[in-house]
Design a protein around this motif. Structure first.
Motif, PDB file in Angstrom:
ATOM      1  N   SER A 160      12.317  11.242  -3.810  1.00 18.28           N
ATOM      2  CA  SER A 160      12.536  12.334  -4.691  1.00 18.28           C
ATOM      3  C   SER A 160      13.510  12.316  -5.441  1.00 18.28           C
ATOM      4  CB  SER A 160      11.803  13.605  -3.972  1.00 18.28           C
ATOM      5  OG  SER A 160      12.023  14.796  -4.866  1.00 18.28           O
ATOM      6  N   ASP A 161      14.870  12.745  -4.806  1.00 18.29           N
ATOM      7  CA  ASP A 161      16.146  12.575  -5.443  1.00 18.29           C
ATOM      8  C   ASP A 161      16.270  11.096  -6.276  1.00 18.29           C
ATOM      9  OD1 ASP A 161      16.617  14.354  -3.834  1.00 18.29           O
ATOM     10  OD2 ASP A 161      17.563  13.151  -2.325  1.00 18.29           O
ATOM     11  N   VAL A 162      15.981  10.095  -6.047  1.00 22.23           N
ATOM     12  CA  VAL A 162      16.137   8.899  -6.671  1.00 22.23           C
ATOM     13  C   VAL A 162      15.183   8.909  -8.151  1.00 22.23           C
ATOM     14  CG1 VAL A 162      15.885   6.294  -6.766  1.00 22.23           C
ATOM     15  CG2 VAL A 162      16.805   7.508  -4.882  1.00 22.23           C
ATOM     16  N   ALA A 260      -5.854  11.869   5.301  1.00 23.72           N
ATOM     17  CA  ALA A 260      -4.823  13.019   4.939  1.00 23.72           C
ATOM     18  C   ALA A 260      -3.786  12.343   4.224  1.00 23.72           C
ATOM     19  CB  ALA A 260      -4.638  14.178   5.781  1.00 23.72           C
ATOM     20  N   ASP A 261      -2.991  11.485   5.214  1.00 17.74           N
ATOM     21  CA  ASP A 261      -1.925  10.731   4.967  1.00 17.74           C
ATOM     22  C   ASP A 261      -2.126  10.040   3.609  1.00 17.74           C
ATOM     23  OD1 ASP A 261      -0.580  11.705   6.833  1.00 17.74           O
ATOM     24  OD2 ASP A 261      -0.456   9.972   7.877  1.00 17.74           O
ATOM     25  N   VAL A 262      -3.187   9.360   3.344  1.00 14.19           N
ATOM     26  CA  VAL A 262      -3.610   8.603   2.123  1.00 14.19           C
ATOM     27  C   VAL A 262      -3.567   9.564   0.972  1.00 14.19           C
ATOM     28  CG1 VAL A 262      -5.456   7.013   0.924  1.00 14.19           C
ATOM     29  CG2 VAL A 262      -4.684   6.756   3.432  1.00 14.19           C
ATOM     30  N   TYR A 263      -4.164  10.686   1.212  1.00 13.35           N
ATOM     31  CA  TYR A 263      -4.253  11.835   0.068  1.00 13.35           C
ATOM     32  C   TYR A 263      -2.804  12.105  -0.374  1.00 13.35           C
ATOM     33  CZ  TYR A 263      -5.140  15.651  -3.051  1.00 13.35           C
ATOM     34  OH  TYR A 263      -5.221  16.709  -3.903  1.00 13.35           O
ATOM     35  N   SER A 264      -1.821  12.271   0.688  1.00 16.95           N
ATOM     36  CA  SER A 264      -0.486  12.765   0.493  1.00 16.95           C
ATOM     37  C   SER A 264       0.005  11.536  -0.497  1.00 16.95           C
ATOM     38  CB  SER A 264       0.447  12.951   1.610  1.00 16.95           C
ATOM     39  OG  SER A 264      -0.446  13.710   2.421  1.00 16.95           O
ATOM     40  N   TYR A 265      -0.076  10.220  -0.013  1.00 15.95           N
ATOM     41  CA  TYR A 265       0.498   9.139  -0.585  1.00 15.95           C
ATOM     42  C   TYR A 265       0.112   8.920  -2.043  1.00 15.95           C
ATOM     43  CZ  TYR A 265       1.029   4.103  -1.508  1.00 15.95           C
ATOM     44  OH  TYR A 265       1.467   2.808  -1.969  1.00 15.95           O
ATOM     45  N   SER A 266      -1.197   9.478  -2.549  1.00 11.08           N
ATOM     46  CA  SER A 266      -1.620   9.436  -3.928  1.00 11.08           C
ATOM     47  C   SER A 266      -0.726  10.142  -4.917  1.00 11.08           C
ATOM     48  CB  SER A 266      -3.233   9.868  -4.019  1.00 11.08           C
ATOM     49  OG  SER A 266      -3.322  11.263  -3.751  1.00 11.08           O
ATOM     50  N   ILE A 267      -0.369  11.453  -4.346  1.00 14.00           N
ATOM     51  CA  ILE A 267       0.675  12.312  -5.114  1.00 14.00           C
ATOM     52  C   ILE A 267       1.945  11.593  -5.112  1.00 14.00           C
ATOM     53  CG2 ILE A 267       1.665  14.662  -5.155  1.00 14.00           C
ATOM     54  CD1 ILE A 267      -1.489  14.601  -5.315  1.00 14.00           C
ATOM     55  N   ILE A 268       2.260  10.908  -4.224  1.00 18.44           N
ATOM     56  CA  ILE A 268       3.717   9.843  -4.427  1.00 18.44           C
ATOM     57  C   ILE A 268       3.382   8.976  -5.573  1.00 18.44           C
ATOM     58  CG2 ILE A 268       5.276   8.700  -2.966  1.00 18.44           C
ATOM     59  CD1 ILE A 268       4.551  10.086  -0.395  1.00 18.44           C
ATOM     60  N   LEU A 269       2.197   8.513  -5.444  1.00 15.88           N
ATOM     61  CA  LEU A 269       2.116   7.127  -6.446  1.00 15.88           C
ATOM     62  C   LEU A 269       2.272   8.235  -7.719  1.00 15.88           C
ATOM     63  CD1 LEU A 269      -0.973   5.083  -5.297  1.00 15.88           C
ATOM     64  CD2 LEU A 269       1.533   4.583  -5.281  1.00 15.88           C
ATOM     65  N   VAL A 270       1.828   9.356  -8.267  1.00 15.90           N
ATOM     66  CA  VAL A 270       1.820   9.912  -9.390  1.00 15.90           C
ATOM     67  C   VAL A 270       3.336  10.294  -9.576  1.00 15.90           C
ATOM     68  CG1 VAL A 270       1.365  11.768 -10.766  1.00 15.90           C
ATOM     69  CG2 VAL A 270      -0.306  11.068  -8.993  1.00 15.90           C
ATOM     70  N   ALA A 273       5.081   6.954 -10.726  1.00 13.81           N
ATOM     71  CA  ALA A 273       4.937   6.713 -12.213  1.00 13.81           C
ATOM     72  C   ALA A 273       5.504   7.526 -13.119  1.00 13.81           C
ATOM     73  CB  ALA A 273       3.338   6.485 -12.341  1.00 13.81           C
ATOM     74  N   THR A 274       5.390   8.841 -12.712  1.00 17.22           N
ATOM     75  CA  THR A 274       5.978   9.839 -13.957  1.00 17.22           C
ATOM     76  C   THR A 274       7.289  10.200 -13.667  1.00 17.22           C
ATOM     77  OG1 THR A 274       5.280  11.633 -12.515  1.00 17.22           O
ATOM     78  CG2 THR A 274       3.698  10.921 -14.140  1.00 17.22           C
ATOM     79  N   ARG A 275       7.895  10.114 -12.649  1.00 17.81           N
ATOM     80  CA  ARG A 275       9.257  10.333 -12.329  1.00 17.81           C
ATOM     81  C   ARG A 275       9.365  11.787 -12.580  1.00 17.81           C
ATOM     82  NH1 ARG A 275      14.024   6.463 -13.741  1.00 17.81           N
ATOM     83  NH2 ARG A 275      15.076   7.545 -12.350  1.00 17.81           N
ATOM     84  N   SER A 276       8.468  12.900 -12.435  1.00 22.02           N
ATOM     85  CA  SER A 276       8.585  14.044 -12.634  1.00 22.02           C
ATOM     86  C   SER A 276       8.356  15.203 -11.494  1.00 22.02           C
ATOM     87  CB  SER A 276       7.480  14.434 -13.582  1.00 22.02           C
ATOM     88  OG  SER A 276       6.338  14.304 -13.175  1.00 22.02           O
ATOM     89  N   ASP A 277       8.966  16.039 -11.657  1.00 24.25           N
ATOM     90  CA  ASP A 277       8.990  17.155 -10.630  1.00 24.25           C
ATOM     91  C   ASP A 277       7.717  17.836 -10.524  1.00 24.25           C
ATOM     92  OD1 ASP A 277       9.691  18.738  -8.271  1.00 24.25           O
ATOM     93  OD2 ASP A 277      11.471  19.466  -9.408  1.00 24.25           O
ATOM     94  N   LEU A 278       6.819  17.052  -9.598  1.00 23.53           N
ATOM     95  CA  LEU A 278       5.172  17.957  -9.750  1.00 23.53           C
ATOM     96  C   LEU A 278       5.567  19.252  -9.015  1.00 23.53           C
ATOM     97  CD1 LEU A 278       3.007  15.031  -8.837  1.00 23.53           C
ATOM     98  CD2 LEU A 278       3.739  15.771 -11.021  1.00 23.53           C
TER      99      LEU A 278
END
Ligand SMILES: Nc1nc2c(ncn2[C@@H]2O[C@H](COP(=O)(O)OP(=O)(O)OP(=O)(O)O)[C@@H](O)[C@H]2O)c(=O)[nH]1
Ligand SMILES: [Mg+2]
Length: 614
Positions: A160-162, A260-270, A273-278
């Motif tokens: 997230s920091d990077v 559930a981990d895979v779901y969490s991973y999908s948010i990390i993928l976003v 890609a967006t480099r935004s603070d969701l």
């Protein structure tokens, strides 16, 4: 059956059985030994804080991030036996030095801690894990209130920091590498029947080789803090709700599942890609809406480094991973395959870094070349300016920090000219008109003198002063150079139009004299190259006693011109020049084409023979 046969069959069976039993006992013993082994327990006093000299790219951010779910932060000063005064901060991960290596110390806010069998089991499990994409467990401190988990330290901070640091350029090669690293680490965890349960971009950390590693896995009971006694992972009411699968939010499934981990991973993928603070961007309302998903990223597909190599596949993968239907979500093994397909020529982050550096250094070289060119052009401009104010050798001396010594010249020719009736003319003109007129006149004069081996000393008001033979000596040519130049300057006056008085004929008066001079730079502020000596005064007298559109030449110059041949001179006669006494002077009329001696050719000029003397 004879005894021998019985022994022959029974002995190997007995040996095999006892071997098997012994092995089983040994395995059990090892398991138990591992369970009860306490070599992982670290004495908190042995961790040195504040001396790590680290702080990589993201660490400042990471290490100062106040844990969002921490309601109170407390700081207790303790002096450890190393003599280093450290502060026990319970609100964030601290880097520390343990056993000669830098470690990340995650403090657990606990007033009581019991090293129960469950925790021992948890520790045993994480100690057995070893994967390049898992942040290695090093040990734990179990002394209240310094209960902490000590893991490998990744200097670049969390993913997230990077991602949120705009100063770090991250091309798609890096992004897919991060995504693959997480999928690999998670796949390994799942293979070992371990689910993360709190996977988010702050629990993925980046090491010094830009490899992404998963942190805060396992040790569910160990890391449970006092205030979250009932929770066994994500607290879905807090900021991490974004990463919680809908079935977990609804309570229909525990959060410790692979899906559930895979779901969490999908948010990390976003986020990748967006480099935004969701987290900051999510509206309050969405936290309760289980159907809410962050918008799919608009990734550009293309060949450039900044573009995603396969936009549609990337978005498709995100959609699969956050599918409501738990059973249709891919496993991390499948995610890995998907990512590999998107990025078949995966390059290691170190190689990518090297390529980037090579690219940057080439870019830098191009910039340096461009700037050098600019610098050169600027230097040329200042050189031109400097050389237009001082003779080149003198200017070069001054630039090198050398003071240029005054130099005497045994013979040089000095020219002066002045505009006839300038005072009257300027009285009838505006200052702007006068400046404009002088500027035009002297610009055309400057153009003319460029054709001769002369040096313009200065313009003083309407007077124009030129020398030849200084600072570059040229034998006796100086007289000829100045004479030819003077004729050109006077002739240009016939055609020159005074801009604001086109009907008035411009008239200059010129005088020339040759003799010894001293030349040098005067002053350090606004230094000027000046000529000194009687020759200068006499040349000035030649000008002041001259007549409109005429060039008065002293006997000394006339003699040189006689030697040089090619100039028509007529004797003006002898008259008293103030401060000089009687002087015989000459009018320089024109240049001769046939180079006959003007002073001996009496018929061609004035009709009477002349002798040349001062
Ligand atoms: N530089 C660096 N930062 C780290 C490391 N591990 C964790 N961090 C950072 O420290 C911050 C605090 O971490 P944690 O206390 O684990 O909090 P969290 O990760 O936000 O949340 P949970 O782990 O889910 O409780 C995180 O934002 C990470 O970015 C590491 O190894 N190196
Ligand atoms: Mg964490």
């Amino acid at each position: 059956m004879s005894i021998a046969i019985k022994v022959a069959i029974g002995l190997p069976v007995a040996l095999f059985s006892s071997g098997f039993i012994l092995t089983m006992v040994w395995i059990q013993y090892q398991k138990q030994r591992m369970l009860w082994d306490e070599s992982w327990i670290i004495s908190y006093k042995r961790i040195i804080f504040g001396r790590t000299g680290l702080l990589g790219l993201g660490s400042t951010m990471s290490l100062q991030r106040i844990r969002s779910n921490s309601t109170n932060s407390q700081t207790t000063e303790v002096t450890v036996c190393t003599g280093v005064n450290t502060s026990f901060r319970q609100d964030f991960i601290q880097p520390g030095l343990y056993d000669g290596r830098t470690v990340a110390v995650k403090h657990i806010q606990n007033k009581h801690f019991t090293l129960c069998k469950t925790i021992r089991k948890e520790v045993k499990e994480v100690r057995l894990l070893d994967h390049p994409n898992l942040c290695k467990f090093i040990g734990g401190s179990i002394e209240v209130p310094y209960v902490s988990i000590i893991t490998e330290y990744c200097p670049k901070g969390s993913l997230s920091d990077v991602l949120l640091n705009e100063d770090i350029p991250i091309n798609w090669g890096f992004r897919l590498s991060f995504a693959t690293d997480i999928a690999r680490g998670m796949s390994y965890l799942h293979q070992h029947k371990m689910f993360h349960g709190r996977l988010h971009s702050r629990n993925c950390v980046i090491d010094d080789r830009w490899v992404c590693k998963i942190s805060d896995y396992g040790l569910t009971v160990f890391r449970r803090e006092d205030f979250e006694a009932t929770s066994n992972g994500f607290n879905c009411g807090n900021v991490n709700r974004l990463y919680c699968a809908p079935e977990v939010v609804l309570g229909s499934s525990p959060n410790m599942t692979g899906a559930a981990d895979v779901y969490s991973y999908s948010i990390i993928l976003v986020e990748i890609a967006t480099r935004s603070d969701l987290i900051s961007h999510q509206a309050e309302g969405v936290r309760v809406d289980i159907a809410w998903r962050p918008p799919l990223p608009e990734v550009k597909a293309g060949k450039a480094d900044t573009d995603c190599p396969s936009q549609e596949d990337y978005c498709e993968l995100i959609k699969k991973c956050w599918n409501h239907n738990v059973t249709t979500r891919p496993t991390f093994e499948q995610v890995k395959k998907n990512l590999d397909k998107m990025n078949p020529h995966k390059v290691s982050p170190v190689d990518m870094m090297m390529n980037l550096m090579e690219k940057y250094s080439k870019h830098l070289e191009a910039i340096v070349a461009e700037r050098t060119q600019d610098l050169l052009q600027e230097k040329q401009k200042t050189d031109r300016l400097l050389y237009s104010m001082l003779p080149k050798p003198v200017a070069d001396d001054l630039r090198q920090g050398r003071t240029s010594e005054a130099q005497s010249y045994s013979n040089a020719t000095v020219y002066f000219s002045d505009i006839v009736g300038f005072t009257q003319l300027s009285g009838a003109s505006t200052p702007h008109q006068v400046v404009d007129f002088l500027n035009q006149l002297y610009t055309s004069f400057d153009d003319i003198i460029d054709n001769y081996d002369v040096y313009k000393v200065e313009t003083i008001g309407d007077a124009y002063m030129v020398v030849s033979g200084v600072p570059q000596q040229n034998g006796i040519n100086h007289a000829g150079e100045i004479a030819s130049m003077a004729l050109d300057l006077v002739s240009v006056c016939h055609t020159f139009k005074i801009p604001h008085k086109p009907n008035t004929q411009l008239q200059i008066r010129a005088g020339i004299h040759s003799g010894p001079v001293v030349a040098g730079v005067v002053g350090t502020k606004m230094p000027r190259y000046c000529l000194f000596g009687d020759t200068v005064n006499t040349a000035s007298r030649m000008e002041s006693t001259s007549e409109a559109l005429k060039i008065q030449v002293s006997g000394a110059t006339a003699n040189l011109l006689h030697t040089l041949k090619g100039y028509i001179l007529t004797c003006r006669g002898t008259f008293n020049v103030k401060g000089k006494g009687d002087m015989t002077t000459w009018w320089l009329e024109a240049k001769r084409d046939d180079f006959t001696d003007p002073l001996l050719n009496t018929s061609a000029s004035s009709g009477f023979p002349v002798s040349v003397s001062d």
